[in-house]
Design a protein around this motif. Structure first.
Motif, PDB file in Angstrom:
ATOM      1  N   THR A 140      17.262 -17.455  84.539  1.00 44.91           N
ATOM      2  CA  THR A 140      17.207 -18.006  83.178  1.00 44.91           C
ATOM      3  C   THR A 140      16.578 -16.997  82.231  1.00 44.91           C
ATOM      4  OG1 THR A 140      17.091 -20.253  84.047  1.00 44.91           O
ATOM      5  CG2 THR A 140      16.383 -19.935  81.782  1.00 44.91           C
ATOM      6  N   ALA A 141      15.540 -16.313  82.680  1.00 44.65           N
ATOM      7  CA  ALA A 141      14.905 -15.287  81.845  1.00 44.65           C
ATOM      8  C   ALA A 141      15.874 -14.145  81.567  1.00 44.65           C
ATOM      9  CB  ALA A 141      13.640 -14.766  82.523  1.00 44.65           C
ATOM     10  N   ALA A 142      16.661 -13.771  82.562  1.00 48.90           N
ATOM     11  CA  ALA A 142      17.640 -12.689  82.381  1.00 48.90           C
ATOM     12  C   ALA A 142      18.779 -13.114  81.450  1.00 48.90           C
ATOM     13  CB  ALA A 142      18.207 -12.261  83.736  1.00 48.90           C
ATOM     14  N   ALA A 143      19.062 -14.405  81.395  1.00 49.57           N
ATOM     15  CA  ALA A 143      20.176 -14.901  80.573  1.00 49.57           C
ATOM     16  C   ALA A 143      19.773 -15.187  79.138  1.00 49.57           C
ATOM     17  CB  ALA A 143      20.750 -16.170  81.204  1.00 49.57           C
ATOM     18  N   ARG A 144      18.471 -15.155  78.842  1.00 46.12           N
ATOM     19  CA  ARG A 144      18.017 -15.460  77.486  1.00 46.12           C
ATOM     20  C   ARG A 144      18.669 -14.514  76.481  1.00 46.12           C
ATOM     21  NH1 ARG A 144      12.646 -16.939  78.778  1.00 46.12           N
ATOM     22  NH2 ARG A 144      12.945 -19.152  78.713  1.00 46.12           N
ATOM     23  N   GLY A 145      19.233 -15.091  75.461  1.00 49.93           N
ATOM     24  CA  GLY A 145      19.870 -14.297  74.420  1.00 49.93           C
ATOM     25  C   GLY A 145      21.330 -13.967  74.708  1.00 49.93           C
ATOM     26  N   ASN A 146      21.799 -14.244  75.911  1.00 48.45           N
ATOM     27  CA  ASN A 146      23.203 -13.992  76.243  1.00 48.45           C
ATOM     28  C   ASN A 146      24.063 -15.178  75.815  1.00 48.45           C
ATOM     29  OD1 ASN A 146      22.336 -11.640  77.432  1.00 48.45           O
ATOM     30  ND2 ASN A 146      22.672 -12.318  79.527  1.00 48.45           N
ATOM     31  N   ALA A 147      25.304 -14.903  75.569  1.00 45.86           N
ATOM     32  CA  ALA A 147      26.227 -15.949  75.131  1.00 45.86           C
ATOM     33  C   ALA A 147      26.567 -16.885  76.288  1.00 45.86           C
ATOM     34  CB  ALA A 147      27.508 -15.324  74.591  1.00 45.86           C
ATOM     35  N   MET A 148      26.853 -18.139  75.926  1.00 47.22           N
ATOM     36  CA  MET A 148      27.291 -19.104  76.927  1.00 47.22           C
ATOM     37  C   MET A 148      28.577 -18.586  77.561  1.00 47.22           C
ATOM     38  SD  MET A 148      28.321 -23.126  76.467  1.00 47.22           S
ATOM     39  CE  MET A 148      26.772 -23.599  75.762  1.00 47.22           C
ATOM     40  N   GLY A 149      28.622 -18.644  78.874  1.00 49.09           N
ATOM     41  CA  GLY A 149      29.796 -18.171  79.591  1.00 49.09           C
ATOM     42  C   GLY A 149      29.688 -16.727  80.037  1.00 49.09           C
ATOM     43  N   SER A 150      28.653 -16.022  79.607  1.00 46.27           N
ATOM     44  CA  SER A 150      28.467 -14.642  80.040  1.00 46.27           C
ATOM     45  C   SER A 150      28.083 -14.618  81.518  1.00 46.27           C
ATOM     46  CB  SER A 150      27.375 -13.963  79.212  1.00 46.27           C
ATOM     47  OG  SER A 150      26.117 -14.541  79.490  1.00 46.27           O
ATOM     48  N   GLU A 151      28.101 -13.440  82.093  1.00 47.50           N
ATOM     49  CA  GLU A 151      27.775 -13.302  83.514  1.00 47.50           C
ATOM     50  C   GLU A 151      26.361 -13.799  83.809  1.00 47.50           C
ATOM     51  OE1 GLU A 151      28.217 -12.494  87.519  1.00 47.50           O
ATOM     52  OE2 GLU A 151      29.776 -12.457  85.998  1.00 47.50           O
ATOM     53  N   ASN A 152      25.383 -13.350  83.029  1.00 44.35           N
ATOM     54  CA  ASN A 152      23.995 -13.774  83.247  1.00 44.35           C
ATOM     55  C   ASN A 152      23.827 -15.280  83.043  1.00 44.35           C
ATOM     56  OD1 ASN A 152      23.058 -11.250  83.921  1.00 44.35           O
ATOM     57  ND2 ASN A 152      22.317 -10.775  81.873  1.00 44.35           N
ATOM     58  N   TRP A 153      24.497 -15.823  82.046  1.00 41.39           N
ATOM     59  CA  TRP A 153      24.425 -17.259  81.792  1.00 41.39           C
ATOM     60  C   TRP A 153      25.002 -18.025  82.981  1.00 41.39           C
ATOM     61  CZ3 TRP A 153      27.725 -21.374  81.540  1.00 41.39           C
ATOM     62  CH2 TRP A 153      27.230 -22.548  80.965  1.00 41.39           C
ATOM     63  N   SER A 154      26.124 -17.561  83.516  1.00 37.94           N
ATOM     64  CA  SER A 154      26.758 -18.231  84.657  1.00 37.94           C
ATOM     65  C   SER A 154      25.873 -18.186  85.897  1.00 37.94           C
ATOM     66  CB  SER A 154      28.111 -17.591  84.968  1.00 37.94           C
ATOM     67  OG  SER A 154      28.994 -17.758  83.894  1.00 37.94           O
ATOM     68  N   VAL A 155      25.239 -17.037  86.119  1.00 35.62           N
ATOM     69  CA  VAL A 155      24.336 -16.915  87.265  1.00 35.62           C
ATOM     70  C   VAL A 155      23.159 -17.877  87.100  1.00 35.62           C
ATOM     71  CG1 VAL A 155      22.710 -15.362  88.424  1.00 35.62           C
ATOM     72  CG2 VAL A 155      25.006 -14.556  87.850  1.00 35.62           C
ATOM     73  N   ALA A 156      22.598 -17.936  85.902  1.00 36.43           N
ATOM     74  CA  ALA A 156      21.467 -18.838  85.650  1.00 36.43           C
ATOM     75  C   ALA A 156      21.885 -20.293  85.845  1.00 36.43           C
ATOM     76  CB  ALA A 156      20.916 -18.618  84.243  1.00 36.43           C
ATOM     77  N   GLN A 157      23.051 -20.643  85.352  1.00 37.26           N
ATOM     78  CA  GLN A 157      23.551 -22.013  85.501  1.00 37.26           C
ATOM     79  C   GLN A 157      23.715 -22.366  86.981  1.00 37.26           C
ATOM     80  OE1 GLN A 157      24.029 -24.056  82.782  1.00 37.26           O
ATOM     81  NE2 GLN A 157      24.282 -25.654  84.292  1.00 37.26           N
ATOM     82  N   THR A 158      24.211 -21.416  87.758  1.00 32.55           N
ATOM     83  CA  THR A 158      24.385 -21.636  89.194  1.00 32.55           C
ATOM     84  C   THR A 158      23.038 -21.821  89.884  1.00 32.55           C
ATOM     85  OG1 THR A 158      26.408 -20.324  89.171  1.00 32.55           O
ATOM     86  CG2 THR A 158      25.362 -20.648  91.308  1.00 32.55           C
ATOM     87  N   ARG A 159      22.064 -21.007  89.502  1.00 30.86           N
ATOM     88  CA  ARG A 159      20.721 -21.111  90.104  1.00 30.86           C
ATOM     89  C   ARG A 159      20.057 -22.447  89.735  1.00 30.86           C
ATOM     90  NH1 ARG A 159      22.236 -17.231  92.774  1.00 30.86           N
ATOM     91  NH2 ARG A 159      21.369 -15.149  92.688  1.00 30.86           N
ATOM     92  N   ILE A 160      20.242 -22.884  88.506  1.00 25.99           N
ATOM     93  CA  ILE A 160      19.683 -24.180  88.095  1.00 25.99           C
ATOM     94  C   ILE A 160      20.366 -25.304  88.881  1.00 25.99           C
ATOM     95  CG2 ILE A 160      19.483 -25.824  86.187  1.00 25.99           C
ATOM     96  CD1 ILE A 160      19.137 -23.362  84.325  1.00 25.99           C
ATOM     97  N   SER A 161      21.665 -25.186  89.072  1.00 28.79           N
ATOM     98  CA  SER A 161      22.394 -26.207  89.840  1.00 28.79           C
ATOM     99  C   SER A 161      21.932 -26.248  91.292  1.00 28.79           C
ATOM    100  CB  SER A 161      23.898 -25.936  89.787  1.00 28.79           C
ATOM    101  OG  SER A 161      24.368 -26.074  88.473  1.00 28.79           O
ATOM    102  N   ALA A 162      21.491 -25.102  91.819  1.00 23.92           N
ATOM    103  CA  ALA A 162      21.010 -25.056  93.206  1.00 23.92           C
ATOM    104  C   ALA A 162      19.734 -25.881  93.387  1.00 23.92           C
ATOM    105  CB  ALA A 162      20.769 -23.612  93.625  1.00 23.92           C
ATOM    106  N   LEU A 163      19.043 -26.166  92.301  1.00 23.78           N
ATOM    107  CA  LEU A 163      17.832 -27.000  92.380  1.00 23.78           C
ATOM    108  C   LEU A 163      18.153 -28.452  92.727  1.00 23.78           C
ATOM    109  CD1 LEU A 163      15.939 -25.625  89.253  1.00 23.78           C
ATOM    110  CD2 LEU A 163      15.372 -25.197  91.652  1.00 23.78           C
ATOM    111  N   ASP A 164      19.391 -28.844  92.518  1.00 24.83           N
ATOM    112  CA  ASP A 164      19.769 -30.236  92.782  1.00 24.83           C
ATOM    113  C   ASP A 164      19.738 -30.586  94.264  1.00 24.83           C
ATOM    114  OD1 ASP A 164      20.111 -30.884  90.127  1.00 24.83           O
ATOM    115  OD2 ASP A 164      22.248 -30.403  90.121  1.00 24.83           O
ATOM    116  N   THR A 165      19.952 -29.613  95.145  1.00 24.05           N
ATOM    117  CA  THR A 165      19.982 -29.909  96.577  1.00 24.05           C
ATOM    118  C   THR A 165      18.623 -30.388  97.091  1.00 24.05           C
ATOM    119  OG1 THR A 165      21.800 -28.356  96.903  1.00 24.05           O
ATOM    120  CG2 THR A 165      20.539 -28.984  98.862  1.00 24.05           C
ATOM    121  N   PRO A 166      17.525 -29.634  96.879  1.00 21.49           N
ATOM    122  CA  PRO A 166      16.237 -30.172  97.348  1.00 21.49           C
ATOM    123  C   PRO A 166      15.801 -31.417  96.573  1.00 21.49           C
ATOM    124  CG  PRO A 166      15.928 -28.040  96.271  1.00 21.49           C
ATOM    125  CD  PRO A 166      17.388 -28.279  96.372  1.00 21.49           C
ATOM    126  N   ARG A 167      16.185 -31.505  95.303  1.00 21.49           N
ATOM    127  CA  ARG A 167      15.843 -32.690  94.522  1.00 21.49           C
ATOM    128  C   ARG A 167      16.578 -33.915  95.067  1.00 21.49           C
ATOM    129  NH1 ARG A 167      17.132 -36.510  91.752  1.00 21.49           N
ATOM    130  NH2 ARG A 167      15.941 -37.349  90.079  1.00 21.49           N
TER     131      ARG A 167
END
Length: 179
Positions: free
Chosen positions: A91-118
């Motif tokens: 998320t820190a790496a994606a700050r300031g990047n456009a939605m849909g960019s590579e960094n944004w997509s990686v951050a979105q995927t990492r945030i989604s990975a939090l759903d499994t332990p939750r």
């Protein structure tokens, strides 16, 4: 230009009066929108509080069940902490990047990975609810000694606080990614 008949104007005014009449009902008959005590509780502090001591439970089956459930909660919390670290970095790496960019997509995927332990904690919470209701029924019927339900309730409170804490982390990361 369209003209209205006296009958249509009369029915329109009666309709408006009926709607306004609903606004004039006494407020005492309606539920309050004030925050409830449960909404004011500090869930993060409860999550950091230690779980209830299992040694004090007289019923060995219940003690075993709660020990196993607390072990599941600890594992889910540890898995979440690992995934949270990766999500925060992405998320820190994606700050300031456009939605849909590579960094944004990686951050979105990492945030989604939090759903499994939750999700594991949510399932555990459901298991604790079932155990709690069953224990209350057994205590009411005199099949077991009273007291075990209080231990289950303390464990439920602990796991519920962990879920609320994880929800807050996920929501904060999503908000940071959206900005």
């Amino acid at each position: 230009m369209k003209t209205f008949s006296a009958a249509s104007l009369s029915s329109l005014s009666l309709g408006v009066l009926a709607m306004l009449g609903g606004c004039l009902e006494p407020m005492a008959d309606r539920p309050s929108l004030a925050r409830r005590d449960v909404e004011l509780r500090d869930r993060q502090a409860e999550a950091k509080a230690p779980p209830p001591p299992i040694e004090t439970i007289a019923d060995p089956v219940l003690a075993r069940d709660l020990t196993g459930m607390l072990a599941r909660a600890d594992k889910a919390e540890a898995d979440f902490a690992i995934a949270r670290s990766a999500a925060q970095q992405a998320t820190a790496a994606a700050r300031g990047n456009a939605m849909g960019s590579e960094n944004w997509s990686v951050a979105q995927t990492r945030i989604s990975a939090l759903d499994t332990p939750r999700r594991e904690l949510s399932q555990l919470l459901g298991d604790l609810e079932v155990l709690y209701v069953a224990r209350l029924a057994k205590e009411a019927a005199g099949e077991v000694k009273p007291g075990g339900s209080a231990q289950i309730d303390q464990t439920r409170t602990h796991v519920l606080a962990l879920v609320a804490s994880q929800d807050a982390v996920i929501n904060n990361l999503k908000a940071a990614l959206a900005s």
